[in-house]
Design an enzyme around this catalytic site. Structure first.
Site, PDB file in Angstrom:
ATOM      1  N   ARG A  13       6.068  52.834  66.817  1.00 49.48           N
ATOM      2  CA  ARG A  13       5.848  53.490  65.528  1.00 49.48           C
ATOM      3  C   ARG A  13       4.396  53.342  65.075  1.00 49.48           C
ATOM      4  O   ARG A  13       3.804  54.271  64.520  1.00 49.48           O
ATOM      5  CB  ARG A  13       6.798  52.908  64.483  1.00 49.48           C
ATOM      6  CG  ARG A  13       6.656  53.577  63.134  1.00 49.48           C
ATOM      7  CD  ARG A  13       7.802  53.233  62.207  1.00 49.48           C
ATOM      8  NE  ARG A  13       7.711  54.008  60.975  1.00 49.48           N
ATOM      9  CZ  ARG A  13       7.582  53.455  59.767  1.00 49.48           C
ATOM     10  NH1 ARG A  13       7.564  52.149  59.623  1.00 49.48           N
ATOM     11  NH2 ARG A  13       7.487  54.225  58.702  1.00 49.48           N
TER      12      ARG A  13
ATOM     13  N   HIS B 115      13.345  57.327  67.811  1.00 51.45           N
ATOM     14  CA  HIS B 115      14.319  56.787  66.860  1.00 51.45           C
ATOM     15  C   HIS B 115      15.580  56.299  67.568  1.00 51.45           C
ATOM     16  O   HIS B 115      16.614  56.122  66.953  1.00 51.45           O
ATOM     17  CB  HIS B 115      14.648  57.816  65.777  1.00 51.45           C
ATOM     18  CG  HIS B 115      13.513  58.037  64.817  1.00 51.45           C
ATOM     19  ND1 HIS B 115      13.526  58.982  63.828  1.00 51.45           N
ATOM     20  CD2 HIS B 115      12.315  57.391  64.697  1.00 51.45           C
ATOM     21  CE1 HIS B 115      12.385  58.935  63.147  1.00 51.45           C
ATOM     22  NE2 HIS B 115      11.637  57.986  63.655  1.00 51.45           N
TER      23      HIS B 115
HETATM   24  C1  HEM Z   1       9.416  63.573  63.279  1.00 51.45           C
HETATM   25  C2  HEM Z   1       9.015  62.984  62.168  1.00 51.45           C
HETATM   26  C3  HEM Z   1       9.249  61.531  61.883  1.00 51.45           C
HETATM   27  C4  HEM Z   1       9.664  61.027  60.700  1.00 51.45           C
HETATM   28  C5  HEM Z   1       9.954  61.810  59.440  1.00 51.45           C
HETATM   29  C6  HEM Z   1       9.791  59.601  60.870  1.00 51.45           C
HETATM   30  C7  HEM Z   1      10.169  58.729  59.870  1.00 51.45           C
HETATM   31  C8  HEM Z   1      10.484  57.404  60.067  1.00 51.45           C
HETATM   32  C9  HEM Z   1      10.973  56.524  59.047  1.00 51.45           C
HETATM   33  C10 HEM Z   1      11.179  56.882  57.589  1.00 51.45           C
HETATM   34  C11 HEM Z   1      11.237  55.334  59.635  1.00 51.45           C
HETATM   35  C12 HEM Z   1      11.842  54.097  58.976  1.00 51.45           C
HETATM   36  C13 HEM Z   1      10.799  53.136  58.509  1.00 51.45           C
HETATM   37  C14 HEM Z   1      11.428  52.054  57.692  1.00 51.45           C
HETATM   38  O1  HEM Z   1      12.182  52.379  56.765  1.00 51.45           O
HETATM   39  O2  HEM Z   1      11.164  50.864  57.955  1.00 51.45           O
HETATM   40  C15 HEM Z   1      10.901  55.459  61.029  1.00 51.45           C
HETATM   41  C16 HEM Z   1      11.047  54.467  61.954  1.00 51.45           C
HETATM   42  C17 HEM Z   1      10.597  54.564  63.249  1.00 51.45           C
HETATM   43  N1  HEM Z   1       9.935  55.633  63.794  1.00 51.45           N
HETATM   44 FE1  HEM Z   1       9.756  57.463  63.007  1.00 51.45          FE
HETATM   45  N2  HEM Z   1       9.455  59.266  62.143  1.00 51.45           N
HETATM   46  C18 HEM Z   1       9.112  60.416  62.806  1.00 51.45           C
HETATM   47  C19 HEM Z   1       8.649  60.505  64.097  1.00 51.45           C
HETATM   48  C20 HEM Z   1       8.432  59.413  64.917  1.00 51.45           C
HETATM   49  C21 HEM Z   1       7.701  59.453  66.151  1.00 51.45           C
HETATM   50  C22 HEM Z   1       6.999  60.677  66.711  1.00 51.45           C
HETATM   51  C23 HEM Z   1       7.744  58.192  66.664  1.00 51.45           C
HETATM   52  C24 HEM Z   1       7.122  57.659  67.906  1.00 51.45           C
HETATM   53  C25 HEM Z   1       6.832  58.350  68.967  1.00 51.45           C
HETATM   54  C26 HEM Z   1       8.528  57.389  65.751  1.00 51.45           C
HETATM   55  C27 HEM Z   1       8.887  56.079  65.957  1.00 51.45           C
HETATM   56  C28 HEM Z   1       9.626  55.316  65.077  1.00 51.45           C
HETATM   57  C29 HEM Z   1      10.168  54.013  65.416  1.00 51.45           C
HETATM   58  C30 HEM Z   1      10.110  53.325  66.760  1.00 51.45           C
HETATM   59  C31 HEM Z   1      10.776  53.522  64.259  1.00 51.45           C
HETATM   60  C32 HEM Z   1      11.459  52.165  64.066  1.00 51.45           C
HETATM   61  C33 HEM Z   1      10.426  51.165  63.602  1.00 51.45           C
HETATM   62  C34 HEM Z   1      10.925  49.741  63.537  1.00 51.45           C
HETATM   63  O3  HEM Z   1      12.108  49.485  63.711  1.00 51.45           O
HETATM   64  O4  HEM Z   1      10.089  48.842  63.285  1.00 51.45           O
HETATM   65  N3  HEM Z   1       8.902  58.153  64.685  1.00 51.45           N
HETATM   66  N4  HEM Z   1      10.432  56.732  61.260  1.00 51.45           N
END
Ligand code: HEM
Ligand SMILES: *[C@@H]1O[C@H](CO)[C@@H](O)[C@H](O)[C@H]1NC(C)=O
Ligand SMILES: *[C@@H]1O[C@H](CO)[C@@H](O)[C@H](O)[C@H]1NC(C)=O
Ligand SMILES: *[C@@H]1O[C@H](CO)[C@@H](O)[C@H](O)[C@H]1NC(C)=O
Length: 325
Positions: free
Chosen positions: A62, A193
């Site tokens: 992320r 995700h």
């Molecule tokens: C398509 C649009 C995207 C949106 C709207 C989005 C939004 C989010 C949100 C709101 C969270 C939760 C954060 C939290 O509440 O702690 C999250 C977590 C995460 N996102 Fe996305 N994301 C997107 C795309 C991506 C992309 C492109 C990647 C990586 C290539 C990614 C990787 C992650 C990962 C791995 C987590 C988990 C983080 C953790 O557990 O520490 N996301 N994302």
């Protein structure tokens, strides 16, 4: 002939200014001569940390995404705010972005071997790859190197460039297009995700007040919505977290798409991928895990090239949290 060359040059320049020159200057093993052990040091530190912290891969992947979507992959995401500037880190959509401390640890070790040579931007990209590699004991994608570090980090740019969990399909698509990424990249990279967690307030509107009438998002599986309500007890809960992939929350796999097809995608931005025919066709393709692994690697490579600084641009930061003085 000369005019053709000139116009080619100008159009490439324009593309680069728009921020979508595809990192042509990045190379495989950029530090081969200047810091031969760099990539090994990154991997060793990350594997050691990953062994005791299963949440690490999701955090670093992320972090990699956020870095690249704001000002290109230039480690601007790591800069601390100063008395005169609120940095990306402290923007609202950070929603607890972790991992900066991990990059600092890696940077310290790399600096011991080769001071002032390896950029924080490259360390982010390598660390994200290596953290996922730990599960498989081999890298799942190639990372080109040669990025340099930026000197600017603005909270306002994080707000403007990062997609929101409430974004609909058209918004997501244009958000990625602005970074030179395709619809295919959007669907493939959303597969990240498949691990990690989300805070309740990123999706609780879907549970309690979807259209402002105290209703539940009808696109969410009702049984799953009921379960989520037992986790996120109120609309304003901003401390509880929920696993994004309920079946294998810490494993990097293609279950994201399986879960999504069951209408258990956590965010509206996840569910949105089923609202367009082309996009949902791509979701179906990615139900094949090997296909997902291959495609994810290719999309990460494209994401890792967004707006990179190379050559003499930017700097090699001494400490990832502050620009060199
Ligand atoms: C398509 C649009 C995207 C949106 C709207 C989005 C939004 C989010 C949100 C709101 C969270 C939760 C954060 C939290 O509440 O702690 C999250 C977590 C995460 N996102 Fe996305 N994301 C997107 C795309 C991506 C992309 C492109 C990647 C990586 C290539 C990614 C990787 C992650 C990962 C791995 C987590 C988990 C983080 C953790 O557990 O520490 N996301 N994302
Ligand atoms: C996220 O932003 C808030 C302000 O909205 C700030 O207090 C917090 O320290 C930031 N978190 C990180 C990890 O930088
Ligand atoms: C639900 O949304 C409506 C419209 O935005 C708002 O008036 C109402 O206060 C919200 N309900 C709760 C419990 O927040
Ligand atoms: C969570 O909500 C509380 C109460 O509404 C607020 O004071 C706090 O700043 C919020 N924390 C975050 C990280 O958004």
């Amino acid at each position: 002939m000369r005019t053709t060359t000139l116009s080619l040059f100008i159009s490439m320049l324009v593309l680069c200014v728009v921020g979508i020159c595809q990192g042509g200057a990045l190379r495989k093993n950029f530090y081969k001569d200047s810091c031969p052990l760099a990539e090994k040091i990154v991997r060793d530190v990350i594997w050691k940390l990953a062994a005791s912290d299963p949440a690490l891969p999701a955090e670093l992947v992320r972090l990699n995404f956020h870095d690249c979507f704001v000002r290109g992959c230039d480690a601007s995401v790591l800069l601390n705010s100063t008395p005169n500037n609120v940095a990306e880190k402290d923007a609202v959509p950070n929603l607890t972005l972790d991992g900066a401390d991990i990059i600092d640890k890696v940077k310290d070790e790399v600096e011991k071997a080769c001071p002032g040579v390896v950029s924080c931007a490259d360390i982010i990209a390598l660390a994200a790859r290596d953290s996922v590699a730990f599960q498989f004991k081999k890298p799942m994608w190639e990372v080109l190197t040669g990025r340099r570090d930026g000197t600017v980090s603005l909270a306002s740019e994080a707000v403007a460039n990062l997609p929101q969990p409430s974004s609909d399909f058209a918004t997501l698509r244009s958000n990625f297009a602005k970074k030179g990424l395709t619809l295919h990249d959007l669907v493939v990279l959303s597969g990240a995700h498949t691990f990690g967690h989300g805070h309740c307030d990123a999706f609780s509107k879907r549970l309690y007040n979807f259209t402002g009438k105290g209703d539940v998002d009808p696109s969410l599986d009702p049984t799953y919505a009921a379960f989520l309500k037992t986790q996120c007890k109120t609309l304003s809960d901003n401390t509880t977290t929920v696993d994004m992939d309920p079946e294998s929350p810490q494993s990097f796999d293609n279950h994201y798409y399986v879960v999504l097809k069951q209408h258990k995608g956590l965010f509206q931005s996840d569910a949105a991928l089923l609202t367009n025919k082309m996009s949902s066709n791509i979701v179906d393709e990615l139900l094949n895990q090997n296909k997902f692994f291959t495609e994810f690697g290719q999309s990460m490579k494209r994401m890792g090239a967004i707006g990179v600084l190379t050559g003499n641009s930017g700097e090699i930061r001494k400490k990832c949290g502050v620009v060199n003085s």
